[in-house]
Design a protein around this motif. Structure first.
Motif, short mmCIF file in Angstrom:
data_model
loop_
_atom_site.label_atom_id
_atom_site.label_comp_id
_atom_site.label_asym_id
_atom_site.label_seq_id
_atom_site.Cartn_x
_atom_site.Cartn_y
_atom_site.Cartn_z
N VAL A 21 0.86 -1.18 0.00
CA VAL A 21 0.00 0.00 0.00
C VAL A 21 0.89 1.23 0.00
O VAL A 21 1.79 1.38 0.84
CB VAL A 21 -0.94 0.02 1.22
N HIS A 25 -3.06 3.74 -2.09
CA HIS A 25 -3.32 2.90 -3.25
C HIS A 25 -2.67 1.53 -3.03
O HIS A 25 -1.56 1.44 -2.51
CB HIS A 25 -2.75 3.52 -4.53
N LYS A 27 -0.85 -1.46 -4.59
CA LYS A 27 -0.04 -1.77 -5.76
C LYS A 27 0.16 -3.28 -5.83
O LYS A 27 0.47 -3.93 -4.82
CB LYS A 27 1.32 -1.08 -5.67
N ILE A 453 -9.99 1.61 -0.70
CA ILE A 453 -8.68 1.63 -1.37
C ILE A 453 -8.76 0.91 -2.71
O ILE A 453 -8.24 1.39 -3.72
CB ILE A 453 -7.62 0.99 -0.46
N HIS A 456 -10.31 2.96 -5.76
CA HIS A 456 -9.54 3.92 -6.54
C HIS A 456 -8.13 3.42 -6.88
O HIS A 456 -7.27 4.19 -7.28
CB HIS A 456 -9.47 5.30 -5.85
N SER A 457 -7.92 2.10 -6.72
CA SER A 457 -6.62 1.53 -7.08
C SER A 457 -6.68 0.74 -8.39
O SER A 457 -5.63 0.54 -9.02
CB SER A 457 -6.11 0.61 -5.97
#
Length: 466
Positions: A21, A25, A27, A453, A456-457
């Motif tokens: 994180v 976001h 990853k 999270i 919007h990731s």
């Protein structure tokens, strides 16, 4: 930067995913992908579980090559399959796959010992001929001495976690799929186990997602050059995938992959007669949730069709071919047992259409369109059943997993249901696996924050009826 590893094992492939994180976001990076194919052993279809473990280790070694030392790891897989260990923790059985025919006719034998009404009232689990309860009963009939010797019953992720840590447990979300866990107590139902004559001592303590099992075995620490926390995700892949739904509100979900799993999240099991009549299941989720859903045949059918054409066409090709045969409308019942493990999927679909006096698909496009239309038809029926059982309607649904990339099928669902359909994220299972680890580590506070999270990731597409 703190990284974690999600090992996501599917029925055709596995992947080791690195996640962290950063700036709110999540990853995600794939560090290792590998095939997972059924093999024949002693006349049965099995998973090569030792090879799977070696592939997991290869993924960890690749992290070392990237100069990344993950702080934790968790493994998820499909449901129902297992191994048995003896008193020395040696394998007594192969990891026989649920597609092996050993359970044919076994459900009817179990019915004579414990009625379906009683079994559903206790467990709330859908009746499928390959459920663990029927696999164990078949094993007991064929090899009673093996069942007597068994000291540990471990489902696929349980066994792989044992190879990592030396600790033996049964994780809750996968254990519920055995049809041997009481939906109310969330523990093994000893009455069912005794009634069927199973060895009671082989069933281990049930642990829940986010449980820290501890570090790696000493020899693995030496091999990798570092240690990691082994943290239980929701080890049933669908239970992990559902955690990645980027929606906190009211929605129907479809986890779309080799299998299609459609349902809702609920805070209690729904074991009413109508749920049983429609063959819905109440599988365990994280934080005491229940996944009220139905298992539907999924993209396994198109995977097999692709194999029947010697992998000459990609999945994208088959989708595109189906777009060009708009006048072909034959439908099959995707949940007919004949499609579970046919010798030749294309021929089986053709036989079904011939037997039901429908147009027979001859081209790859017609076969693909038949499958997509048939899946969409099954989804629409299941949505109607969900809304009837719950006596409520839903405005939207979320499609997650690899199948969410099929825009054609997504649009068919939107058109048929007249609901807003959101598709994505694609790697939902790995994301959900990581969510459980991140919450356990304190990186993310709770599931609501995790879903925010995710929202919007990762890309999520929207489909509306045309």
């Amino acid at each position: 930067m703190s990284y974690s590893l999600a090992v996501d094992l599917g029925a055709s492939s596995g992947r080791v995913m690195l996640g962290h994180v950063e700036k709110n976001h999540l990853k995600l990076d794939e560090v290792h992908r590998f095939d997972n194919q059924m093999v024949e052993s002693s006349g049965q279809l099995c998973w090569d579980i030792e090879d799977l473990f070696q592939e997991i280790k290869r993924g960890i070694h690749k992290c070392k090559e990237l100069e990344i030392r993950p702080v934790s790891i968790g493994i998820d897989s499909w449901a129902v399959d297992f191994v048995l260990l003896d008193e020395n923790d040696e394998l007594l059985t192969d990891a026989v796959t649920y597609r092996d025919p050993r359970t044919v006719g076994v459900m009817e034998e179990v019915d004579l010992l414990i009625s379906k009404d009683q079994l559903y009232e206790k467990t709330g689990i859908q009746f499928l001929q390959f459920n663990t309860i029927y696999q164990l009963f078949a094993l007991q009939k064929a090899n009673p001495e093996v069942m007597k010797k068994a000291k540990s019953f471990l489902m696929i992720p349980d066994y792989l976690h044992f190879l990592l840590t030396g600790k033996k447990i049964n994780e809750y979300t996968n254990a519920t799929t055995t049809q041997l866990v009481n939906a109310s107590t969330k523990e093994w139902d000893q009455e069912i186990i005794r009634t069927l004559g199973f060895n009671e001592e082989m069933f281990l303590a049930i642990q829940h997602p986010k449980t820290k099992l501890g570090g790696l075995r000493a020899e693995l620490v030496q091999e990798f050059g570092f240690d990691m926390n082994v943290i239980l995700p929701a080890t049933h892949d669908t239970a992990s995938a559902v955690l990645a739904i980027p929606e906190i509100g009211k929605t129907i979900y479809l986890s779309s992959g080799t299998w299609s799993l459609m349902g809702i999240e609920n805070d209690r099991p729904i074991c009413k007669p109508k749920a049983k009549a429609y063959n819905f299941t109440n599988e365990g989720g994280m934080d005491g949730r229940f996944r009220f859903l139905k298992n539907i045949m999924g993209l396994w059918m198109i995977q097999e069709v692709r194999r029947n054409y010697d992998d000459h066409y990609s999945f994208a090709d088959l989708v595109e071919f189906s777009r060009h045969v708009k006048d072909f409308h034959s439908i099959v019942n995707v949940d007919d047992p004949r499609f579970l493990k046919p010798q030749q999927m294309v021929q089986e679909i053709q036989h079904y259409c011939r037997e039901t006096n429908q147009q027979i698909p001859n081209t790859a496009g017609e076969v693909a369109k038949c499958i997509f239309d048939s899946l969409a038809n099954s989804y629409l029926q299941t949505i109607d059943e969900i809304e009837e059982i719950l006596e409520t309607s839903f405005e939207q649904m979320n499609i997650i997993g690899g199948g969410s990339q099929n825009d054609l099928l997504n649009q068919l669902i939107a058109d048929g249901t007249r609901k807003v359909v959101y598709a994505g994220p694609v790697e939902a299972t790995a994301i959900g696996n990581l969510i459980a680890q991140f919450i356990a580590l304190g990186v993310i506070r709770n599931l609501n924050e995790a879903r925010s999270i995710v929202q919007h990731s990762f890309e999520v597409k929207k489909f509306v009826h045309s």
